[in-house]
Scaffold this active site. Structure first.
Site, PDB file in Angstrom:
ATOM      1  N   LYS A   1       0.814  -1.229   0.000  1.00  0.00           N
ATOM      2  CA  LYS A   1       0.000   0.000   0.000  1.00  0.00           C
ATOM      3  C   LYS A   1       0.844   1.273   0.000  1.00  0.00           C
ATOM      4  O   LYS A   1       0.299   2.379  -0.012  1.00  0.00           O
ATOM      5  CB  LYS A   1      -0.927  -0.021   1.215  1.00  0.00           C
ATOM      6  CG  LYS A   1      -1.927  -1.183   1.155  1.00  0.00           C
ATOM      7  CD  LYS A   1      -2.734  -1.304   2.434  1.00  0.00           C
ATOM      8  CE  LYS A   1      -3.639  -2.544   2.372  1.00  0.00           C
ATOM      9  NZ  LYS A   1      -4.078  -2.962   3.713  1.00  0.00           N
ATOM     10  N   TYR A   2       2.155   1.120   0.031  1.00  0.00           N
ATOM     11  CA  TYR A   2       3.006   2.318   0.107  1.00  0.00           C
ATOM     12  C   TYR A   2       3.044   3.122  -1.198  1.00  0.00           C
ATOM     13  O   TYR A   2       3.651   4.188  -1.240  1.00  0.00           O
ATOM     14  CB  TYR A   2       4.423   1.932   0.539  1.00  0.00           C
ATOM     15  CG  TYR A   2       4.573   1.801   2.050  1.00  0.00           C
ATOM     16  CD1 TYR A   2       3.793   0.906   2.772  1.00  0.00           C
ATOM     17  CD2 TYR A   2       5.483   2.584   2.750  1.00  0.00           C
ATOM     18  CE1 TYR A   2       3.930   0.781   4.152  1.00  0.00           C
ATOM     19  CE2 TYR A   2       5.623   2.472   4.127  1.00  0.00           C
ATOM     20  CZ  TYR A   2       4.849   1.573   4.819  1.00  0.00           C
ATOM     21  OH  TYR A   2       4.990   1.468   6.186  1.00  0.00           O
TER      22      TYR A   2
ATOM     23  N   GLU B   1      17.522  -0.540   9.817  1.00  0.00           N
ATOM     24  CA  GLU B   1      18.136   0.614  10.478  1.00  0.00           C
ATOM     25  C   GLU B   1      19.191   0.178  11.497  1.00  0.00           C
ATOM     26  O   GLU B   1      20.234   0.824  11.652  1.00  0.00           O
ATOM     27  CB  GLU B   1      17.060   1.463  11.152  1.00  0.00           C
ATOM     28  CG  GLU B   1      17.571   2.740  11.778  1.00  0.00           C
ATOM     29  CD  GLU B   1      16.418   3.622  12.261  1.00  0.00           C
ATOM     30  OE1 GLU B   1      16.026   4.545  11.534  1.00  0.00           O
ATOM     31  OE2 GLU B   1      15.905   3.362  13.380  1.00  0.00           O
TER      32      GLU B   1
HETATM   33  C1  5GW Z   1       7.032  -1.472   6.515  1.00  0.00           C
HETATM   34  C2  5GW Z   1       6.868  -2.010   7.782  1.00  0.00           C
HETATM   35  C3  5GW Z   1       6.100  -3.140   7.995  1.00  0.00           C
HETATM   36  C4  5GW Z   1       5.522  -3.723   6.901  1.00  0.00           C
HETATM   37  C5  5GW Z   1       5.705  -3.199   5.632  1.00  0.00           C
HETATM   38  C6  5GW Z   1       6.464  -2.077   5.421  1.00  0.00           C
HETATM   39  C7  5GW Z   1       6.674  -1.549   4.082  1.00  0.00           C
HETATM   40  C8  5GW Z   1       7.794  -0.757   3.796  1.00  0.00           C
HETATM   41  C9  5GW Z   1       5.742  -1.783   3.018  1.00  0.00           C
HETATM   42  O1  5GW Z   1       4.702  -2.453   3.142  1.00  0.00           O
HETATM   43  N1  5GW Z   1       5.988  -1.262   1.760  1.00  0.00           N
HETATM   44  C10 5GW Z   1       7.102  -0.500   1.514  1.00  0.00           C
HETATM   45  O2  5GW Z   1       7.290  -0.042   0.382  1.00  0.00           O
HETATM   46  N2  5GW Z   1       8.019  -0.269   2.525  1.00  0.00           N
HETATM   47  C11 5GW Z   1       9.241   0.526   2.204  1.00  0.00           C
HETATM   48  O3  5GW Z   1      10.152   0.472   3.288  1.00  0.00           O
HETATM   49  C12 5GW Z   1       8.904   1.992   1.978  1.00  0.00           C
HETATM   50  O4  5GW Z   1       9.823   2.553   1.071  1.00  0.00           O
HETATM   51  C13 5GW Z   1       9.109   2.582   3.365  1.00  0.00           C
HETATM   52  O5  5GW Z   1       9.314   3.991   3.339  1.00  0.00           O
HETATM   53  C14 5GW Z   1      10.342   1.801   3.812  1.00  0.00           C
HETATM   54  C15 5GW Z   1      10.537   1.731   5.342  1.00  0.00           C
HETATM   55  O6  5GW Z   1       9.343   1.357   5.999  1.00  0.00           O
HETATM   56  P1  5GW Z   1       8.548   2.424   6.881  1.00  0.00           P
HETATM   57  O7  5GW Z   1       8.601   3.755   6.173  1.00  0.00           O
HETATM   58  O8  5GW Z   1       7.183   1.915   7.164  1.00  0.00           O
HETATM   59  O9  5GW Z   1       9.403   2.485   8.200  1.00  0.00           O
HETATM   60  P2  5GW Z   1       9.358   3.674   9.277  1.00  0.00           P
HETATM   61  O10 5GW Z   1      10.460   3.330  10.238  1.00  0.00           O
HETATM   62  O11 5GW Z   1       9.612   4.979   8.569  1.00  0.00           O
HETATM   63  O12 5GW Z   1       7.983   3.665   9.908  1.00  0.00           O
END
Ligand code: 5GW
Ligand code: MN
Length: 296
Positions: free
Chosen positions: A68-69, A246
């Site tokens: 969903k991103y 990270e």
């Molecule tokens: C992230 C966390 C748990 C499950 C899925 C994801 C996830 C991350 C996703 O479903 N789809 C995705 O494209 N990502 C990529 O990983 C995005 O580029 C996202 O910006 C990156 C890091 O995950 P974030 O942004 O959710 O982590 P935080 O630490 O910024 O909340």
């Protein structure tokens, strides 16, 4: 042009934690291994652009938008076009399992976007932990051979200010917005020795944000490969580091020092108000509703 020599420090070496804020209360100016900490006022944008313009460089940027991103892509790309390496050659590589959801954003001259379609996965680990592996493979494929520098950026973010040639160097890390004044024993490093991301309480320079990494293509390759190997070793033991990629990035940067550090201006968080020491916010996490975007 550049040597791509990693500034390595031995594990276990004891020294005091460096401070992000100098005696004047401002960010920087240098890490104790003499890497600049880039912040507002530490560079002349016109001069630094002019220097790098002559080198006719290309900046490749990987963005992952899985599941969903993809909802974040429009704001990310539109704001990047306003602020990210304006006037330079930029090549975005968008990794997604929903290529049809990549928005049609007007790109500036000499800016290019390639959609990298990847298989959908129901395992959230593949989405959040697969970036290092995909980065490693992208570089091995030779696709980014035309690029001089490579950044990998979180997609749940927006640009609010200039991000330009001042951020270029062999190996680039960003200081995390929430931890730039924190004693190192309180950094959220991985603390279990069983994990390859383990860092003892007596060590640590800065807490680096996982939303941003960059550098020369060669140095980013070394980083991605090393972190992917450490992630694999952990995965084989069913260990997941405290903050996943990270945590491994922080381990890597502790013993392979970034040649340049970006101040938290370059990785802020919309949920955090701006203190006086921070002059400008350039790139920031936007609030997200986890229930809406994360896999179930
Ligand atoms: C992230 C966390 C748990 C499950 C899925 C994801 C996830 C991350 C996703 O479903 N789809 C995705 O494209 N990502 C990529 O990983 C995005 O580029 C996202 O910006 C990156 C890091 O995950 P974030 O942004 O959710 O982590 P935080 O630490 O910024 O909340
Ligand atoms: Mn994020």
């Amino acid at each position: 042009s550049s040597e791509n020599v990693l500034l390595q420090s031995p594990q276990g070496l004891k020294y005091n934690q460096p401070s992000v804020l100098g005696p004047d209360g401002k960010v920087g100016p240098l890490a104790p291994w003499l890497a600049p900490i880039v912040s507002e006022g530490s560079f002349d944008p016109t001069l630094i652009d002019a220097i790098y313009k002559q080198q006719n460089i290309t900046v490749a940027t990987t963005i992952f938008a899985l599941g969903k991103y993809t909802v974040f892509l429009k704001d990310f790309l539109e704001s990047a076009e306003q602020h990210f390496f304006v006037g330079f050659r930029v090549h975005y590589y968008v990794f997604t399992d929903h290529p049809e959801q990549v928005p049609d954003v007007n790109l500036g001259e000499e800016h290019e976007l390639t959609v990298m379609t990847v298989n959908s996965s129901s395992r959230w680990q593949d989405m959040s932990l697969g970036r290092m592996k995909r980065l490693e493979m992208l570089i091995e494929s030779g696709l980014v051979n035309d690029a001089d520098y490579l950044f990998s950026l979180d997609v749940d973010t927006k640009f609010y200010g200039r991000w330009g040639a001042e951020t270029l160097g062999d190996l680039i890390g960003v200081i995390h917005a929430w931890y730039y004044y924190t004693p190192r024993e309180q950094f959220p490093y991985e603390r279990r020795p069983e994990s390859q991301a383990f860092i003892p309480y007596s060590e640590g320079d800065y807490y680096y944000g996982g939303a941003v990494l960059g550098g020369s293509v060669k140095c980013v390759y070394q980083l991605a490969k090393a972190c992917r190997e450490q992630l694999d070793i952990d995965a084989a033991k069913s260990i997941e580091a405290a903050w996943q990629e990270e945590s491994h990035l922080n381990k890597y940067f502790l013993y392979n020092k970034p040649s340049k550090l970006l101040s938290p201006e370059y990785s802020w968080d919309d949920k955090k108000s701006k203190p006086d020491q921070i002059k400008i916010i350039r790139y920031s996490h936007i609030p997200k509703n986890y229930a809406d975007v994360r896999p179930n």
